[in-house]
Design an enzyme around this catalytic site. Sequence first.
Site, PDB file in Angstrom:
ATOM      1  N   GLU A 178      27.750  18.486  39.692  1.00  0.00           N
ATOM      2  CA  GLU A 178      28.933  17.772  40.181  1.00  0.00           C
ATOM      3  C   GLU A 178      28.657  16.284  40.291  1.00  0.00           C
ATOM      4  OE1 GLU A 178      31.881  19.131  39.696  1.00  0.00           O
ATOM      5  OE2 GLU A 178      31.336  20.778  41.042  1.00  0.00           O
ATOM      6  N   ASP A 181      28.720  14.004  35.376  1.00  0.00           N
ATOM      7  CA  ASP A 181      29.219  13.751  34.007  1.00  0.00           C
ATOM      8  C   ASP A 181      29.337  12.268  33.698  1.00  0.00           C
ATOM      9  OD1 ASP A 181      31.533  13.500  35.599  1.00  0.00           O
ATOM     10  OD2 ASP A 181      32.817  14.701  34.270  1.00  0.00           O
ATOM     11  N   GLY A 198      45.898  19.849  42.525  1.00  0.00           N
ATOM     12  CA  GLY A 198      45.020  19.149  43.455  1.00  0.00           C
ATOM     13  C   GLY A 198      43.976  20.039  44.104  1.00  0.00           C
ATOM     14  N   ALA A 199      43.606  21.132  43.438  1.00  0.00           N
ATOM     15  CA  ALA A 199      42.674  22.076  44.064  1.00  0.00           C
ATOM     16  C   ALA A 199      41.297  22.039  43.414  1.00  0.00           C
ATOM     17  CB  ALA A 199      43.246  23.483  43.997  1.00  0.00           C
ATOM     18  N   GLY A 200      41.034  21.017  42.631  1.00  0.00           N
ATOM     19  CA  GLY A 200      39.711  20.907  42.025  1.00  0.00           C
ATOM     20  C   GLY A 200      39.522  21.840  40.851  1.00  0.00           C
ATOM     21  N   SER A 248      44.052  20.786  37.049  1.00  0.00           N
ATOM     22  CA  SER A 248      45.400  20.959  36.517  1.00  0.00           C
ATOM     23  C   SER A 248      45.742  19.804  35.577  1.00  0.00           C
ATOM     24  CB  SER A 248      46.414  21.031  37.660  1.00  0.00           C
ATOM     25  OG  SER A 248      46.203  19.996  38.580  1.00  0.00           O
ATOM     26  N   SER A 249      45.276  18.602  35.892  1.00  0.00           N
ATOM     27  CA  SER A 249      45.644  17.461  35.040  1.00  0.00           C
ATOM     28  C   SER A 249      44.952  17.548  33.676  1.00  0.00           C
ATOM     29  CB  SER A 249      45.340  16.137  35.732  1.00  0.00           C
ATOM     30  OG  SER A 249      43.987  16.033  36.045  1.00  0.00           O
ATOM     31  N   GLU A 259      43.449   9.676  31.586  1.00  0.00           N
ATOM     32  CA  GLU A 259      43.168   9.498  33.025  1.00  0.00           C
ATOM     33  C   GLU A 259      42.791   8.045  33.320  1.00  0.00           C
ATOM     34  OE1 GLU A 259      43.120  11.809  35.555  1.00  0.00           O
ATOM     35  OE2 GLU A 259      43.349  13.669  34.428  1.00  0.00           O
ATOM     36  N   ASP A 297      36.068  17.927  32.574  1.00  0.00           N
ATOM     37  CA  ASP A 297      37.257  18.777  32.728  1.00  0.00           C
ATOM     38  C   ASP A 297      37.978  18.958  31.392  1.00  0.00           C
ATOM     39  OD1 ASP A 297      36.463  18.447  35.294  1.00  0.00           O
ATOM     40  OD2 ASP A 297      38.162  17.215  35.903  1.00  0.00           O
TER      41      ASP A 297
HETATM   42  C1  GLA Z   1      36.523  15.503  38.606  1.00  0.00           C
HETATM   43  C2  GLA Z   1      36.395  14.667  37.336  1.00  0.00           C
HETATM   44  C3  GLA Z   1      35.202  15.123  36.494  1.00  0.00           C
HETATM   45  C4  GLA Z   1      33.928  15.199  37.337  1.00  0.00           C
HETATM   46  C5  GLA Z   1      34.176  15.960  38.635  1.00  0.00           C
HETATM   47  C6  GLA Z   1      32.989  15.906  39.564  1.00  0.00           C
HETATM   48  O1  GLA Z   1      36.843  16.822  38.293  1.00  0.00           O
HETATM   49  O2  GLA Z   1      37.579  14.741  36.569  1.00  0.00           O
HETATM   50  O3  GLA Z   1      35.048  14.258  35.394  1.00  0.00           O
HETATM   51  O4  GLA Z   1      33.408  13.920  37.577  1.00  0.00           O
HETATM   52  O5  GLA Z   1      35.301  15.469  39.337  1.00  0.00           O
HETATM   53  O6  GLA Z   1      31.911  16.548  39.021  1.00  0.00           O
END
Ligand code: GLA
Length: 384
Positions: free
Chosen positions: A31, A34, A118-120, A123-124, A156, A168
């Site tokens: 996490e 990237d 918005g839940a990680g 979705s975007s 983005e 993502d």
């Molecule tokens: C979001 C970003 C990713 C990554 C994560 C954290 O999802 O879109 O590029 O940086 O946070 O790991």
Amino acid sequence: MKEKVSKKFQEIYGSGAILFASPGRINLIGEHTDYNGGFVFPGAVDKGIVAAIKLNGTDKVRAYALDLGESAEFGLNEADKPAQSWACYIFGVCREIQKRGGKIGGFDTVFAGDVPLGAGMSSSAALESTYAFALNDLYNCGIDKFELAKIGQSTEHNYCGVNCGIMDQFASSLGKKDNAILLNCKTLEYEYIPLELGNYSLVIANCNKPRSLQDSKYNERRAETEEALEKLKTVIPSAACLADISPAQFNEFGKKVLSGKVYDRAKHVIEECARVLSSAEALKKGEIEKFGEYLNQSHYSLRDLYEVTGDYLDALSARSREFDGCIGSRMTGAGFGGCTVSLVEKDKVDEFIKYVDEKYYADMGVRAAFYKTSIENGAQEIKE
Ligand code: GLA
């Protein structure tokens, strides 16, 4: 979902639409690595975006967001950026395709999603990947899957104000059923690793805390790691990104040029990169308990060093971890809210959900949502 999207398209724009879909993702581990050139380990999930699209022969896009009940109409020039934030994702994808030489025109579209907003779970990225894949296909732009992922990322950056990494969009575009993707974000080399978890299942839980200020805090973390890199380069000139620095080098040089939060941020990134590789190794060897322990360590590091977890995710993952039968739990995604991912003994999943649901509600006064998930393929046309 595809039925309701098709039906709505027919109602508004008539027949002849083609359906496309892209998934959201979970990141198993790796996490905030990237955008530092490090490793990530995501997989595409069984939730995402479905869009019906038909070229309309004009230079205008007419779009309808089914879940919001809102429509937007915009042209394809830079000055035509729409007001609604959801429409900016579609507009941004169109513009980024054009910047890469893709000749595209107007289209009508309806879309809907079941990946929680918005839940990680990205979705975007699912929205961007859907339109990048579809327009590339419908207009024969000849853009490869790597570049399609970059189109989502640039959307983005240039149209949505988030300086995200590539994870993502890469997972949403290149996901493979039942496999996690071990991705080197510096080189974009990747390997599919079968997600064979033996006696364990993945359980995703949404802490259901609204993620206010998330974008600005995300960009702030990114800036802190860039500052750390600039300073570390004075003692390790060969480092082009934080991921180029080994934990041993960091132990030797880190304190010479860094202190306070910037030191902590860099330490997280460098150790997390190493954890991703160890996790992939553990998974390949079927050492699932070891993998679970890396998940826990990742969460602690995101909590104590990177400071992106917050009370809700900390409570949810702690309650998960204390359940007898859960061997690892961590936040997934950007943090500041969103989801945890936990490894739970298969035959105890229902008991786990009941336990964590009650304890978390007692702790925080908010109900979590739980998803049993499967790992699926990336962006595609949906054939009837
Ligand atoms: C979001 C970003 C990713 C990554 C994560 C954290 O999802 O879109 O590029 O940086 O946070 O790991």
